[in-house]
Design an enzyme around this catalytic site. Structure first.
Site, PDB file in Angstrom:
ATOM      1  CD  GLU A  25      -7.048  -6.370   2.874  1.00  7.95           C
ATOM      2  OE1 GLU A  25      -7.079  -6.308   1.634  1.00  7.95           O
ATOM      3  OE2 GLU A  25      -6.427  -5.575   3.597  1.00  7.95           O
ATOM      4  CB  THR A  34      -9.385   1.695   7.299  1.00 11.96           C
ATOM      5  OG1 THR A  34      -9.126   2.420   6.100  1.00 11.96           O
ATOM      6  CG2 THR A  34     -10.674   0.925   7.161  1.00 11.96           C
ATOM      7  NE  ARG A  63      -7.532  11.342   5.425  1.00  9.65           N
ATOM      8  CZ  ARG A  63      -8.050  10.770   6.516  1.00  9.65           C
ATOM      9  NH1 ARG A  63      -7.294  10.011   7.270  1.00  9.65           N
ATOM     10  NH2 ARG A  63      -9.294  10.970   6.858  1.00  9.65           N
ATOM     11  CG  HIS A  81      -8.180   4.091   0.976  1.00  9.40           C
ATOM     12  ND1 HIS A  81      -8.357   3.977   2.334  1.00  9.40           N
ATOM     13  CD2 HIS A  81      -9.388   4.430   0.483  1.00  9.40           C
ATOM     14  CE1 HIS A  81      -9.619   4.225   2.651  1.00  9.40           C
ATOM     15  NE2 HIS A  81     -10.266   4.519   1.530  1.00  9.40           N
ATOM     16  NE  ARG A 130      -9.297   8.377   4.349  1.00  8.96           N
ATOM     17  CZ  ARG A 130      -9.562   7.498   5.310  1.00  8.96           C
ATOM     18  NH1 ARG A 130      -8.841   6.405   5.436  1.00  8.96           N
ATOM     19  NH2 ARG A 130     -10.538   7.717   6.149  1.00  8.96           N
ATOM     20  CD  GLU A 189      -6.866  -0.266   0.969  1.00 10.86           C
ATOM     21  OE1 GLU A 189      -6.966   0.804   1.591  1.00 10.86           O
ATOM     22  OE2 GLU A 189      -6.084  -1.153   1.302  1.00 10.86           O
ATOM     23  CG  ASN A 205      -1.843   1.131   1.300  1.00  7.47           C
ATOM     24  OD1 ASN A 205      -1.455   2.255   1.003  1.00  7.47           O
ATOM     25  ND2 ASN A 205      -3.070   0.885   1.688  1.00  7.47           N
ATOM     26  CG  HIS A 254      -5.443  -1.718   9.385  1.00  8.77           C
ATOM     27  ND1 HIS A 254      -5.768  -0.751   8.473  1.00  8.77           N
ATOM     28  CD2 HIS A 254      -5.220  -1.060  10.545  1.00  8.77           C
ATOM     29  CE1 HIS A 254      -5.761   0.426   9.047  1.00  8.77           C
ATOM     30  NE2 HIS A 254      -5.426   0.273  10.304  1.00  8.77           N
ATOM     31  CG  HIS A 285       0.668   6.308   4.719  1.00 12.24           C
ATOM     32  ND1 HIS A 285      -0.285   7.283   4.950  1.00 12.24           N
ATOM     33  CD2 HIS A 285       0.114   5.146   5.149  1.00 12.24           C
ATOM     34  CE1 HIS A 285      -1.340   6.740   5.527  1.00 12.24           C
ATOM     35  NE2 HIS A 285      -1.125   5.443   5.652  1.00 12.24           N
TER      36      HIS A 285
HETATM   37  N1  PXP Z   1      -5.879  -3.193   3.916  1.00 13.60           N
HETATM   38  C1  PXP Z   1      -6.853  -2.250   3.983  1.00 13.60           C
HETATM   39  C2  PXP Z   1      -8.212  -2.618   3.512  1.00 13.60           C
HETATM   40  C3  PXP Z   1      -6.591  -0.954   4.454  1.00 13.60           C
HETATM   41  O1  PXP Z   1      -7.574  -0.036   4.510  1.00 13.60           O
HETATM   42  C4  PXP Z   1      -5.271  -0.626   4.842  1.00 13.60           C
HETATM   43  C5  PXP Z   1      -4.953   0.761   5.298  1.00 13.60           C
HETATM   44  O2  PXP Z   1      -5.236   1.657   4.278  1.00 13.60           O
HETATM   45  C6  PXP Z   1      -4.288  -1.630   4.732  1.00 13.60           C
HETATM   46  C7  PXP Z   1      -4.623  -2.902   4.289  1.00 13.60           C
HETATM   47  C8  PXP Z   1      -2.869  -1.364   5.102  1.00 13.60           C
HETATM   48  O3  PXP Z   1      -2.772  -1.061   6.460  1.00 13.60           O
HETATM   49  P1  PXP Z   1      -1.414  -0.508   7.032  1.00 13.60           P
HETATM   50  O4  PXP Z   1      -1.161   0.804   6.356  1.00 13.60           O
HETATM   51  O5  PXP Z   1      -1.689  -0.366   8.487  1.00 13.60           O
HETATM   52  O6  PXP Z   1      -0.359  -1.524   6.710  1.00 13.60           O
END
Ligand code: PXP
Length: 250
Positions: free
Chosen positions: A158, A108, A56, A50, A52, A77, A14, A201, A17
């Protein structure tokens, strides 16, 4: 592990960030596309992003740029809204993971209440599926939510590992065991019913292995920790280390 019975474990990175850091200064550096290229070069299995509602981190224009930059499958996402549905149908990512979204949340915070949102989800799952997009529902590892995913015909769920990750960070062994048990049980039940289980997550180098060891889980989606770790060791090294830990656990 018996490869014929259990799937190999994919790593979706992901890259949200990277865009968070870019947006702090409003310019175009660091570019999440460059992160996607690194994920591809280092053998990551997919890109997760994602979009959003408040934009952001990832922005609309990033999606096409990410899709053009690599051949890796994109897992978008998205909230269960008409706006996001239209964007998904326009970009046709490999997969769309439907997540809950609240404007004030920092990230999330839990799984989607698929059971409570069943009627909202029906047309969204149908339209995404009709467009050839693999639908995933981000849910808590609970039978009620899994039942709804089955009824909706979602091919993937998931499981939210946030509470597991919190219990690990708190050093609460009993709670860690409870969380692992329910994720393990629900992953087995999902697979038995023909749904491919993923998880994500809050996963880190320290807590990833027990989740990676759950045999039916086919994909982990990991973001914040990898991007944070990349500040110290570089994104390539952070991904390689995560991959090693996942493979070792398998
Ligand atoms: N899976 C989903 C569905 C998420 O919403 C997120 C966070 O955006 C992640 C995985 C990844 O989580 P993390 O950034 O805490 O590794």
């Amino acid at each position: 592990m018996n490869a014929a019975l259990h799937p190999p474990l994919r790593l979706g990175v992901n890259i949200d960030h990277v865009a968070t850091i870019r947006n702090v200064r409003g310019g175009d550096h660091p570019d999440p596309v460059r992160a996607a290229e690194i994920v591809s070069a280092v053998g990551g299995d997919g890109i997760t992003a994602h979009l959003r509602e408040d934009r952001r981190h990832i922005r609309d224009e990033d999606l096409a740029r990410i899709q053009q930059a690599t051949n890796l499958p994109l897992n978008l996402e998205m909230a269960a809204t008409r706006e996001m549905l239209a964007i998904a149908l326009r970009h046709k990512p490999h997969a769309a993971c439907i997540v809950p979204e609240k404007r004030e949340e920092r990230t999330t915070e839990g799984g989607l209440d698929a059971a409570g949102l069943h009627n909202t989800l029906v047309p969204i799952v149908e339209e995404l599926s009709a467009a050839g997009i693999r639908v995933s529902l981000f849910i808590e590892a609970e039978e009620r939510q899994l039942d709804t995913a089955l009824r909706l015909g979602a091919p993937v769920v998931e499981f939210h590992t946030g509470q597991y990750a919190h219990a690990c960070a708190d050093g609460d062994r009993a709670q860690v065991e409870r969380e692992l048990r329910r994720i393990t049980d629900m992953a087995a039940l999902a697979a038995k019913n023909g749904i491919e289980p993923h998880a994500g997550h809050g996963l880190t180098f320290e807590n990833v292995q027990p989740i990676a060891a759950i045999p039916q889980i086919a994909e982990l989606n990991i973001g914040h920790y990898l991007i944070g770790e990349a500040v110290f060791v570089g994104l390539e090294n952070a991904i390689r280390r995560m991959r090693e830990l996942m493979d070792e656990a398998r």
